[in-house]
Structures are given as structure tokens and as C-alpha cells.
Write a protein that holds these residues in place. Sequence first.
Motif, PDB file in Angstrom:
ATOM      1  N   ALA A   1      -0.848   8.654 -82.558  1.00 54.64           N
ATOM      2  CA  ALA A   1       0.437   8.358 -81.902  1.00 54.64           C
ATOM      3  C   ALA A   1       1.301   7.495 -82.797  1.00 54.64           C
ATOM      4  O   ALA A   1       2.525   7.548 -82.760  1.00 54.64           O
ATOM      5  N   ALA A   2       0.661   6.707 -83.641  1.00 59.19           N
ATOM      6  CA  ALA A   2       1.405   5.843 -84.551  1.00 59.19           C
ATOM      7  C   ALA A   2       2.209   6.650 -85.546  1.00 59.19           C
ATOM      8  O   ALA A   2       3.202   6.179 -86.092  1.00 59.19           O
ATOM      9  N   LEU A   3       1.777   7.897 -85.795  1.00 60.95           N
ATOM     10  CA  LEU A   3       2.478   8.710 -86.772  1.00 60.95           C
ATOM     11  C   LEU A   3       3.666   9.435 -86.147  1.00 60.95           C
ATOM     12  O   LEU A   3       4.530   9.925 -86.840  1.00 60.95           O
ATOM     13  N   ALA A   4       3.684   9.539 -84.836  1.00 60.68           N
ATOM     14  CA  ALA A   4       4.747  10.298 -84.177  1.00 60.68           C
ATOM     15  C   ALA A   4       6.050   9.527 -84.256  1.00 60.68           C
ATOM     16  O   ALA A   4       6.079   8.319 -84.417  1.00 60.68           O
ATOM     17  N   GLN A   5       7.158  10.291 -84.154  1.00 61.03           N
ATOM     18  CA  GLN A   5       8.458   9.662 -84.271  1.00 61.03           C
ATOM     19  C   GLN A   5       8.806   8.841 -83.037  1.00 61.03           C
ATOM     20  O   GLN A   5       9.462   7.817 -83.132  1.00 61.03           O
ATOM     21  N   GLN A   6       8.477   9.349 -81.851  1.00 64.68           N
ATOM     22  CA  GLN A   6       8.828   8.687 -80.614  1.00 64.68           C
ATOM     23  C   GLN A   6       7.564   8.361 -79.843  1.00 64.68           C
ATOM     24  O   GLN A   6       6.611   9.134 -79.873  1.00 64.68           O
ATOM     25  N   PRO A   7       7.604   7.214 -79.141  1.00 68.37           N
ATOM     26  CA  PRO A   7       6.442   6.928 -78.289  1.00 68.37           C
ATOM     27  C   PRO A   7       6.236   8.037 -77.263  1.00 68.37           C
ATOM     28  O   PRO A   7       7.155   8.389 -76.532  1.00 68.37           O
ATOM     29  N   SER A   8       5.057   8.582 -77.196  1.00 72.20           N
ATOM     30  CA  SER A   8       4.759   9.634 -76.241  1.00 72.20           C
ATOM     31  C   SER A   8       3.615   9.168 -75.355  1.00 72.20           C
ATOM     32  O   SER A   8       3.119   8.057 -75.491  1.00 72.20           O
ATOM     33  N   TRP A   9       3.258  10.013 -74.423  1.00 81.84           N
ATOM     34  CA  TRP A   9       2.168   9.678 -73.502  1.00 81.84           C
ATOM     35  C   TRP A   9       1.419  10.970 -73.241  1.00 81.84           C
ATOM     36  O   TRP A   9       1.681  11.669 -72.272  1.00 81.84           O
ATOM     37  N   THR A  10       0.500  11.274 -74.112  1.00 83.20           N
ATOM     38  CA  THR A  10      -0.069  12.613 -74.126  1.00 83.20           C
ATOM     39  C   THR A  10      -1.406  12.730 -73.434  1.00 83.20           C
ATOM     40  O   THR A  10      -1.985  13.802 -73.401  1.00 83.20           O
ATOM     41  N   ALA A  11      -1.924  11.638 -72.911  1.00 82.95           N
ATOM     42  CA  ALA A  11      -3.259  11.690 -72.314  1.00 82.95           C
ATOM     43  C   ALA A  11      -3.327  10.741 -71.127  1.00 82.95           C
ATOM     44  O   ALA A  11      -2.415   9.956 -70.891  1.00 82.95           O
ATOM     45  N   PHE A  12      -4.434  10.787 -70.432  1.00 85.49           N
ATOM     46  CA  PHE A  12      -4.599  10.012 -69.202  1.00 85.49           C
ATOM     47  C   PHE A  12      -4.382   8.522 -69.441  1.00 85.49           C
ATOM     48  O   PHE A  12      -3.730   7.837 -68.661  1.00 85.49           O
ATOM     49  N   HIS A  13      -4.952   8.015 -70.545  1.00 80.36           N
ATOM     50  CA  HIS A  13      -4.766   6.602 -70.882  1.00 80.36           C
ATOM     51  C   HIS A  13      -3.742   6.437 -72.006  1.00 80.36           C
ATOM     52  O   HIS A  13      -3.748   5.431 -72.697  1.00 80.36           O
ATOM     53  N   GLY A  14      -2.909   7.428 -72.175  1.00 75.61           N
ATOM     54  CA  GLY A  14      -1.831   7.336 -73.157  1.00 75.61           C
ATOM     55  C   GLY A  14      -2.163   7.983 -74.485  1.00 75.61           C
ATOM     56  O   GLY A  14      -1.308   8.647 -75.082  1.00 75.61           O
ATOM     57  N   ASP A  15      -3.366   7.783 -74.964  1.00 72.16           N
ATOM     58  CA  ASP A  15      -3.760   8.340 -76.258  1.00 72.16           C
ATOM     59  C   ASP A  15      -5.280   8.455 -76.293  1.00 72.16           C
ATOM     60  O   ASP A  15      -5.966   8.059 -75.347  1.00 72.16           O
ATOM     61  N   LEU A  16      -5.807   8.983 -77.393  1.00 69.99           N
ATOM     62  CA  LEU A  16      -7.257   9.199 -77.474  1.00 69.99           C
ATOM     63  C   LEU A  16      -8.038   7.885 -77.506  1.00 69.99           C
ATOM     64  O   LEU A  16      -9.201   7.858 -77.153  1.00 69.99           O
ATOM     65  N   PHE A  17      -7.408   6.819 -77.950  1.00 71.31           N
ATOM     66  CA  PHE A  17      -8.093   5.522 -77.994  1.00 71.31           C
ATOM     67  C   PHE A  17      -8.096   4.824 -76.630  1.00 71.31           C
ATOM     68  O   PHE A  17      -8.680   3.756 -76.492  1.00 71.31           O
TER      69      PHE A  17
END
Lengths: 115, 636
Positions: B18-34
Amino acid sequence: MRILCLLAFFPSLVGLVLAILFYFAPFGNTGVDGTLGALLALVGAAATTSGLALAALPWPRPPVLAVLLLATAVAATLAAIAGFFLMQYGFAIAMAVTVSVLALMLVPSSRGRPA
Amino acid sequence: MMLRSLLLLPAILLGAGAALAQQPSWTAFHGDLFSTKFSRAETFTPENVGGLERVWEYRTGDVSDGSGELPATVWSATPVYANGTLYLGTPFYRVLALDPATGEELWSYDSESALEPLTQPALKNRGVAYWESGRRGGCEKRIFLGTMDAELHAVDADTGERCAAFGEGGVLNVNQWNQVNDVFPFSLLQPPMVVGDTLFLGWAGMDWQYSVAPPGNILAIDARSGELIWETGFVPEEMVSRTGTANVWTAMSADPDLGLVFAPVSSPSPNYWGGDRRDPIPLATSVTALDMESGEVVWSFQHVRHDIWDYDTPSAPTLVDIEREGETIPALVQATKQGFLFVLDRRSGEPLFPIEERDTPPSTAEGEVAAPSQPFAMTPSPVGAPLELPDVWWLADVVSLGQCSRDRESYLYEGIFTPPSEQGTLFFPGTAGATNWGGVAVDPRSATLYVNANRVVQIIRLIPREEYDQLAAAERGNEEGYSPQEGSPYGIHLTDWSNWAGMPCWEPPYGTFSAIDLTTGETLYETPFGRAQLEGFYGLESWGSPTLGGPVVTAGGVVFIGASMDSRVRALDARTGEELWSDLVEAPAVSIPAVFTHDGVDYVVFAVGGNTIIKPEVSDQAIAYRLERADGSPAR
């Protein structure tokens, strides 16, 4: 006495209207709509308003009037407390004002003769 | 190594990257894989979040309070923001795609799943999962939805049309892999975790209903075809005839760079009596690291031995790097129902803070042998104060004419891990846990952890089989706290410790919010959080509230959280826990919000569903908030 009744009646009426609004929620969720607590507050406000309406009538027997005022004050107090714990602070203030005036009415010198 | 890197490229772009993406996104249940629940959105700050405005509200229509033909709904979905779209799963097992700026429905998909309480007393949904291949074309971006009856649906993320190449015409029957002790289906209430082109899938079951149940496992499934890549179980082969579950019903985490999936494994069946499963089940009630490609267990940390408290590992471990003596340690934090926060090196499972082995009480139940000791993580300090039973609450005691005090004397309590008993045990922390599936949020920049915790005391009683069967004949059900644990000598009755008026018999606070420095283990603050509510009456602020759901922390220093009984969503100052903003919604927002940036504007979106175990009110609201300028245009 009648003047004091009116002074207490209007805030209690405001409280009753507010209680109807927060219980029935015609304009959307109030956080307490439909709950037992809101219903109890509504009943308390209705009892207060009714009691004050009765007390404003020509009432020939002061002891009965005193009991009516005391019961009304109790209803108003419980409604005010309920309003506080329902976080309906406008209602709680309205009922608290009503209680304050009722307290004055219960002072013996103020009951005197009906206006 | 080269092949693994290529396969994991979508994951790096989407999830852990997610740090590499241009805009903050929310792609998973807890926001990201971590599972950090950290948003890089910077617009929201403690200084301006008080001006948050409700920008749109969407009603899914998928709601039931259980009073009619349908079971009650429990909507705990995290909205997913990906592909420039906001995706929601519903408790009627539909997918909704919304315009993030307006809430306008772009499309909807109905799985047409039977709306029956097959494994849960309510219709539950925690959302959907998003996958994309990086290529153009139909179904190269997909939404995955699980159902109560063990189906995984794949639909095109742009159109909502089924992806025919997945499973059978876009639907995968996950129950085909339920071949041992299949007394209930694999209910897919938690969306799968997507890493690269692989879906990692757990399931929910009924570990209170049966002694012998499907043994818990994780399925790794190809996101394109639905083919099974590998399956890893958590119950030893020689024990499957005597027990089951130890499944993964909640979200998972992954570190693609290490090639590891982290599985929070639950307790074995039956929940509250283990006389038939006294042999060790090392992977039960653990956090376990699996090799992403093979499914092999790399390491496992069991935080409850011989679990007879349903102390399921309730949430995905959060992955965070911790600086220690000049070294950056890739770590994880596993929050637990016991209130312990286990901080481990995620490469090896080794604890980064000392763990104490403490003696725990024996069991008085027939055939039961409780574990003589359990691991206690005392640094960081446990949340929810689990080591000391709260005192009797004087107000509830007065109202009940001393019932609470009498209960305190008559029920068994010998500290945390007091086993269930025929006498009745005061169960603290209870089965809802100090923490639950909402997990923790972590700001990775400072390794600061944020968590909401419960202080709820329950009473659990083991009921001998003959007596339980008589109760069952009187049609007691799970909804009244009775569970049969078929095949064991005991059914159980589980209830909150409250008086005749429903008031809790134990002293407040009932819920807290804490911040913890993971580098030192120091608790930065702990405050009562939310307001309890009973029959409309609110408790005092200092009493706090039980919560279900979790927080999100933003780069601007704000925590967003719903979760509390009082049906309010809130913004807190991350530095102090002070409430900065709140909004009244229709029911408790028992979910995790999504915080993301769409067309340069930061949004926070809550799914407001309610849960009848907290309060009767349920809802189907999805509500979006943002900051606006004086002219009404969105702040950027």
C-alpha cells in the motif's frame, strides 16, 4: 397559584413535545426512539402536564391540591432524571424548570388563594 | 525465487505494498495484508476532524431484527475501496458496488443464497475481497463473496457479472472439501485473504454444538479457477475422531516478502469441555505461520493450552516492524480474548517481550484435566484488566436486593483460566473477550498500537447431559445461552453476569481504549470508551461500553472507531484518546471503517449494522464522511 401553574405548564408542555419527538422520531433516529426509557420519560412528561392542567382549575380543597402538586413534582423530577440519562438534555432542562416552579408552588405561602 | 516474485507482484502492488500506491486505499478487511488498519490519509487531523460532515448515506435493504421469518442480521463488513469503487458485502449475501463520492449504486449482485442460520444464530457478513490480475479484460478484476452455505462467488468488479471460469459458472462449492465429520457446512462469513493470485480461506462453524466436528483447516485456492492449491489442517490426524474445529474464522495476515501467511487459529470442539481431547493439539488456539506456497507450518505459537474457554484467536495478527537496539525486527502483535498482546518475531514466532508461565486452577468437571499452567504476556500490559475480577457494582446490587453479592459468593472464581464448572464459574474475560475480531490498529511509523477492549463478566455453567436434555426438551436454544456440546457429558449455559433488571453486576468501566508503544511495551494511555446503553438509558462516560469492531488510525493522527453500544461513530485524538467528533447512527457500528482517498478527497465510511447481542437495534446504513470547505466543496 394559577400564574405559577402556567409558569410550570409551558416548560412541561415543551418537555412533552420533545418527549414525543425523541420517542417517535418522526424526523429520524434519536438514539432512544422506541426504547423503554424514552417511553417512561414520555409518560412522566404527560403526567406532569396533566397534573399541572388539573392544578390550574379552580380547586376548592388545598390538601388535595397539595397532594396533586407533590405527585406532579415527583413525576417531573423522575422525568428530568430520565431525560439526563437519555442524553435528551433539552427535555431534562424543560422538566427541571418545571420542577423548580413546582417547588415554589409547594411552599405553603405561595399556595394561599387561587389567583 | 524469480517465479515467486512474479506471482507476488500483484500482492506487492495491492496489499502489503500500500505504501507504493499513489493514493491511500482500503483493499482488505483490516485495510491491507499486514492488518495494520493504518490509513495514509493525511487530511484528517485532530485540529479539523471536528468539522467532519456526512456526505452520503446508502441503505442496503438487507436487514432483519429477527422478529419475522428471517434470522437477525449482523453486518460487520469493512467496506473495500479498490478499482475506484467502494464494495460492500451484505448479510443477505449480496455485493454492492457504490460510487465512493456520492454513494450511488453502480451495480449489485445477489448470490441467492439461502438465508438460514446454518452455523450461526444470525445472518453474518464481514464483507468482500478484491483481486486483480494487472491485465485488461473481463473478470481480470474480481470481487469475492462468501455465503453461510459454503459458496464462494466471484463476480466482475466492473459489472457484477459472474466470472464463469471460477468454480462452476462463477460459484465455488467450498463444502466439497468438507469431508471429515461434516456435521455443518463451512460458512464463509469472513472474506478470503488475497495474496497474488491466491485466495486464503478459513471458515466458521459450530464448535459449541458438537464435540466431533470438521477439523479446522485453511484452503489456498487459485483466484482464477477456484482450484485447490493446498489445504493445511490444525487438528492431528489421530484426534479427528474425538474433536474438531480449531478453525480460522477470522481474518488472516500475510507478509509476501517472507512468503508467510499468519493464521489465527481458534479453539477445538467442544468449546467448554475437553475430556475427550486431552492429548495436546499444538496448533489449536494459536497464531501459526504457514508457507504461502506449500501450506507447511513454519512456526506456531500456542497462547492457550487445552483451551476450554473458547478463547479463540479472534483477530488477524498485525504485522509491524519494531526497532530494537539498532535492529529492525519484523514483528507481529497477536491480540487475544484473554487481553494479552503477544509480540513475536514474525520470522520465527519467538517472543520479543518475556512471557511468564503461571500456574492455573484445576478443573472440577468430570473427565476434565485442565492445563496446569498458561502463558501470560505481561509486557505490554494486558488490556481490559483481565487478571482481576471487577468488584460487585453497588448500584446493581442495591437494585437486585443483594443478588449480585450472593452470586459473587456462590459462583467459582480462582483467577483467569478458572475452568467451567457445574457449580457455575464467573468467566472473565468472557467468551466475547477483552478483544475480538476487530483486532488492533498500528501506526507503523511509530509502532504505536491502538485497541478497544471489553470488561465483561459472564457466568458459565456445565450442565450434566441428562439435565441438559430436559432443558432442551423445554426448547431452550443458543439464543438464550444454552449450547449442547453434543457428544460430551455436558451442555452449557452461558450468560452475562447481570441482575434481574439487566444491569451488569460488576463495576465499570465496561470498555476502554488504549494506546501502547510497541517498542517499549509501555501503555501510553487507557481511557473509558463509549457509553453503555440499556433500554435507552445511557451510562456515564466514565463507565465506558462493551465494543465489537475495531479502530483505524490515520497518518494525520486521528483514530476512527464505531463499535460501541451507544450507536455513535467517533474520531479520537490518537495522542490522547480524547474524543474529537461523533455522529449518532442507527445502531452500533459493529465493524471496521474504511478510510481512503478517492479523486484526491479523503473519506471515512462506516457500515452500521448492529448486533442483537449488544442491543436490539439493527440497521443497513453505509455512511460516508469527509471534510468540506466553507463553500461545501470537499477539502483536499
